[in-house]
Design an enzyme around this catalytic site. Sequence first.
Site, PDB file in Angstrom:
ATOM      1  N   ILE A 123       0.867  -1.179   0.000  1.00 59.04           N
ATOM      2  CA  ILE A 123       0.000   0.000   0.000  1.00 59.04           C
ATOM      3  C   ILE A 123       0.906   1.232   0.000  1.00 59.04           C
ATOM      4  CG2 ILE A 123      -0.311  -0.251   2.523  1.00 59.04           C
ATOM      5  CD1 ILE A 123      -2.954   1.324   0.295  1.00 59.04           C
ATOM      6  N   ALA A 130       4.652  13.930   3.108  1.00 61.88           N
ATOM      7  CA  ALA A 130       3.269  13.739   3.580  1.00 61.88           C
ATOM      8  C   ALA A 130       3.093  12.354   4.188  1.00 61.88           C
ATOM      9  CB  ALA A 130       2.277  13.920   2.429  1.00 61.88           C
ATOM     10  N   ALA A 178      -9.017  16.530  -0.765  1.00 58.91           N
ATOM     11  CA  ALA A 178      -9.306  15.104  -0.548  1.00 58.91           C
ATOM     12  C   ALA A 178     -10.103  14.518  -1.707  1.00 58.91           C
ATOM     13  CB  ALA A 178     -10.075  14.939   0.759  1.00 58.91           C
ATOM     14  N   GLU A 241      -6.829  -2.153   8.670  1.00 53.66           N
ATOM     15  CA  GLU A 241      -5.375  -2.082   8.878  1.00 53.66           C
ATOM     16  C   GLU A 241      -5.058  -1.952  10.369  1.00 53.66           C
ATOM     17  OE1 GLU A 241      -3.281   0.590   6.334  1.00 53.66           O
ATOM     18  OE2 GLU A 241      -1.606   0.809   7.694  1.00 53.66           O
ATOM     19  N   GLY A 363      -0.882   5.106  11.134  1.00 53.46           N
ATOM     20  CA  GLY A 363      -1.458   6.235  11.875  1.00 53.46           C
ATOM     21  C   GLY A 363      -0.837   6.281  13.250  1.00 53.46           C
TER      22      GLY A 363
HETATM   23  C1  LIG Z   1       8.719   0.434   9.018  1.00 56.76           C
HETATM   24  C2  LIG Z   1       7.647   1.280   8.415  1.00 56.76           C
HETATM   25  C3  LIG Z   1       6.752   0.718   7.533  1.00 56.76           C
HETATM   26  C4  LIG Z   1       5.782   1.521   6.930  1.00 56.76           C
HETATM   27  N1  LIG Z   1       4.957   0.973   5.971  1.00 56.76           N
HETATM   28  C5  LIG Z   1       4.163   1.786   5.242  1.00 56.76           C
HETATM   29  C6  LIG Z   1       3.471   1.286   4.098  1.00 56.76           C
HETATM   30  O1  LIG Z   1       3.524   0.102   3.782  1.00 56.76           O
HETATM   31  N2  LIG Z   1       2.752   2.160   3.360  1.00 56.76           N
HETATM   32  C7  LIG Z   1       2.672   3.489   3.671  1.00 56.76           C
HETATM   33  O2  LIG Z   1       2.008   4.220   2.957  1.00 56.76           O
HETATM   34  N3  LIG Z   1       3.306   3.990   4.757  1.00 56.76           N
HETATM   35  C8  LIG Z   1       4.060   3.183   5.527  1.00 56.76           C
HETATM   36  N4  LIG Z   1       4.747   3.682   6.611  1.00 56.76           N
HETATM   37  C9  LIG Z   1       4.625   5.089   6.925  1.00 56.76           C
HETATM   38  C10 LIG Z   1       3.850   5.378   8.205  1.00 56.76           C
HETATM   39  O3  LIG Z   1       2.489   5.107   8.026  1.00 56.76           O
HETATM   40  C11 LIG Z   1       4.133   6.839   8.564  1.00 56.76           C
HETATM   41  O4  LIG Z   1       5.485   6.885   9.005  1.00 56.76           O
HETATM   42  C12 LIG Z   1       3.208   7.388   9.616  1.00 56.76           C
HETATM   43  O5  LIG Z   1       1.901   7.504   9.120  1.00 56.76           O
HETATM   44  C13 LIG Z   1       3.669   8.751  10.128  1.00 56.76           C
HETATM   45  O6  LIG Z   1       3.950   9.623   9.086  1.00 56.76           O
HETATM   46  P1  LIG Z   1       5.359  10.381   9.030  1.00 56.76           P
HETATM   47  O7  LIG Z   1       6.431   9.386   9.201  1.00 56.76           O
HETATM   48  O8  LIG Z   1       5.389  11.221   7.811  1.00 56.76           O
HETATM   49  O9  LIG Z   1       5.356  11.295  10.310  1.00 56.76           O
HETATM   50  P2  LIG Z   1       4.806  12.791  10.402  1.00 56.76           P
HETATM   51  O10 LIG Z   1       3.435  12.842   9.841  1.00 56.76           O
HETATM   52  O11 LIG Z   1       5.823  13.718   9.865  1.00 56.76           O
HETATM   53  O12 LIG Z   1       4.724  12.957  11.970  1.00 56.76           O
HETATM   54  C14 LIG Z   1       5.862  13.250  12.786  1.00 56.76           C
HETATM   55  C15 LIG Z   1       5.387  13.386  14.219  1.00 56.76           C
HETATM   56  O13 LIG Z   1       4.444  14.472  14.307  1.00 56.76           O
HETATM   57  C16 LIG Z   1       3.240  14.011  14.866  1.00 56.76           C
HETATM   58  N5  LIG Z   1       2.095  14.713  14.255  1.00 56.76           N
HETATM   59  C17 LIG Z   1       1.816  14.853  12.940  1.00 56.76           C
HETATM   60  N6  LIG Z   1       0.664  15.522  12.793  1.00 56.76           N
HETATM   61  C18 LIG Z   1       0.221  15.818  14.037  1.00 56.76           C
HETATM   62  C19 LIG Z   1      -0.915  16.499  14.549  1.00 56.76           C
HETATM   63  N7  LIG Z   1      -1.861  16.988  13.760  1.00 56.76           N
HETATM   64  N8  LIG Z   1      -1.032  16.610  15.887  1.00 56.76           N
HETATM   65  C20 LIG Z   1      -0.103  16.095  16.717  1.00 56.76           C
HETATM   66  N9  LIG Z   1       0.980  15.444  16.297  1.00 56.76           N
HETATM   67  C21 LIG Z   1       1.137  15.296  14.976  1.00 56.76           C
HETATM   68  C22 LIG Z   1       3.181  12.531  14.550  1.00 56.76           C
HETATM   69  O14 LIG Z   1       2.321  11.842  15.432  1.00 56.76           O
HETATM   70  C23 LIG Z   1       4.641  12.148  14.727  1.00 56.76           C
HETATM   71  O15 LIG Z   1       4.919  11.937  16.070  1.00 56.76           O
HETATM   72  C24 LIG Z   1       5.683   2.883   7.270  1.00 56.76           C
HETATM   73  C25 LIG Z   1       6.561   3.430   8.192  1.00 56.76           C
HETATM   74  C26 LIG Z   1       7.555   2.661   8.739  1.00 56.76           C
HETATM   75  C27 LIG Z   1       8.521   3.298   9.686  1.00 56.76           C
END
Ligand SMILES: Cc1cc2nc3c(=O)[nH]c(=O)nc-3n(C[C@H](O)[C@H](O)[C@H](O)COP(=O)(O)OP(=O)(O)OC[C@H]3O[C@@H](n4cnc5c(N)ncnc54)[C@H](O)[C@@H]3O)c2cc1C
Length: 555
Positions: A123, A130, A178, A241, A363
């Site tokens: 996915i 983002a 969206a 999920e 998430g």
């Molecule tokens: C090992 C691994 C596997 C993954 N697999 C997939 C996959 O298969 N497909 C896929 O699409 N993604 C995948 N992901 C991505 C994962 O879903 C994202 O890392 C996650 O959703 C967080 O997004 P980000 O890393 O961009 O963090 P960010 O969105 O940059 O967030 C950074 C920090 O800020 C906080 N934050 C952000 N917005 C807010 C808010 N409004 N209020 C308070 N705090 C906030 C977050 O909670 C976090 O602590 C994977 C990640 C990892 C590490």
Amino acid sequence: MKYFNEEHDLFRQSLREFLSREVSPNIEVWEKAGKIPKSIWKKMGDMGFLGLSFPEKYGGSDLDFFFEVIFNEELGRLNCGGFIITQQVVQYMSAPYIYKYGSEQLKDKYLPGIISGDLISCIGITEPDAGSDTKNIQTKAELIDNHYVINGSKTFITNGIYGDFVILVVKTDPKAGAKGVSLLCVDLDLKGITKNKINKLGWHSSDTAELGFDNVKVPKENLIGEEGNGFYYLMNGLQLERLCFLPSNVATMEYALSESLNYMSERKAFGRTIDKFDVLRHRISQLSSELEAIKAFSYHCCDLFNKGIYDVKSCSMGKLIVTELHEKISTQCLQFFGGNGYTEDYPMARMFRDSRIGTIGGGTSEIMRAIIAKVIIDDVKYEKVKSNVISKESLISSNSNLLNQEKISTLEKSDKHDLSLATKTIAIAENTIDIAIKHINQTNITINKTSSSQVIRHQIAQLASEIECNKQFVSSIFNSLESTENLEKEISMAKLISLQLMDKVVSECFEMFGTYDSLEQHPLEEIFQNSKLIRISNSKRELHDTISNLIIEKN
Ligand SMILES: Cc1cc2nc3c(=O)[nH]c(=O)nc-3n(C[C@H](O)[C@H](O)[C@H](O)COP(=O)(O)OP(=O)(O)OC[C@H]3O[C@@H](n4cnc5c(N)ncnc54)[C@H](O)[C@@H]3O)c2cc1C
């Protein structure tokens, strides 16, 4: 509540036997190689272990969701996050979009392969700029003649290196927010796709990729559902999920506690085995009680899903609590092993690094709290998107009153006083949260809607989730009074964590009201006094002694 029948038990037995023979002995090798051979998925497919709830038409078994629960529990027991996530992504996080919203042509092309174990899917949501802010994705797909032409990049894509296709989240109308998001099914061997493997803290056997798309052409028939509906499909799909993390994490935590107990019963310090030390015994009691509560809640959430009930609040609460507890249990169980816990010769090192992703992937905990706050404070209702699968939607309300007055009175009259006390304390906690929510909503009306501090909203979301979880735990005990073998232990656990929760909720909500000159003026004065009275007449230490005796002596 009984969720499993004889068929479920037989399925569990055969899956467990298969995993212990074909998977367990190879985990170390696959972790070191950073790769799982595709042949194992084919073997699982041949055994009928994949596509459990997909229709027979595509090679699935058309079974109820509790077979999927068993699948997740048994894979969870292996204590290898990298192994389980590979199939969780295929079975619950990518293929269901094709099944629920895709055309017959896409279903025929892709579903049989993911069920037979021949195909691995991904996915693709997250991008370098983002993650949590999904609406802000930048990858574009432009319809030119009969093809979508894709440009952009994705990151952290599980199965991205060795997988066969990706459900790619793209913007087909970048100006529409969206409503401009769509889902495309994209084969990963197409011209213009670049892959880069990411080195991670844990999940070593799972491959995670950065994917680049440079003028990648896919036929327009690869659009899933309708153009512009992708964001809504995604918001719906994310519930499954999140849900699948519940049984898998619970099973891994049970494994952690069981391994810890075994180790503690053999390891000696100061002339006795370390399971004789009260601080360690009480820690076992605390962690086990929290785990029992989330296990009951996990089954409840899976039951709602099995009945076709779309409940964003429960899924978000479950995902939040289970992943936070998994992190805590991994850390604290590693501590039981002392220096050995820090080595690769014992199971906790891998669990420690694998569990850390739980509060981030699918998430983050912060995003879970934000969703929960919207439901319980702003009364936001999340609707199920219409799919092309006939739903077995049930009319059962997910918000039935679990701990109604009638139940409490029955308990008070019985010899289950402790269970009655647990229900009372949860009722106090719930009442306190309701008052706090009313208070912040009223403050919002008089000041402005956005003035309510994010910190308070997240605090309320966390407390409400813990209350919901404990309510389900107490309710599950109540519903199985006659059949539960470990009634004394379960009731003591429920009493312990309900008392702790009441204390926490009352203290934290107390502060949300700001400062007052005296206790008498405070709106929560009566609740505060009442909760303290209950607290001082019930010893936490005695409860820990009872619970740890029942767990450790039995072990
Ligand atoms: C090992 C691994 C596997 C993954 N697999 C997939 C996959 O298969 N497909 C896929 O699409 N993604 C995948 N992901 C991505 C994962 O879903 C994202 O890392 C996650 O959703 C967080 O997004 P980000 O890393 O961009 O963090 P960010 O969105 O940059 O967030 C950074 C920090 O800020 C906080 N934050 C952000 N917005 C807010 C808010 N409004 N209020 C308070 N705090 C906030 C977050 O909670 C976090 O602590 C994977 C990640 C990892 C590490």
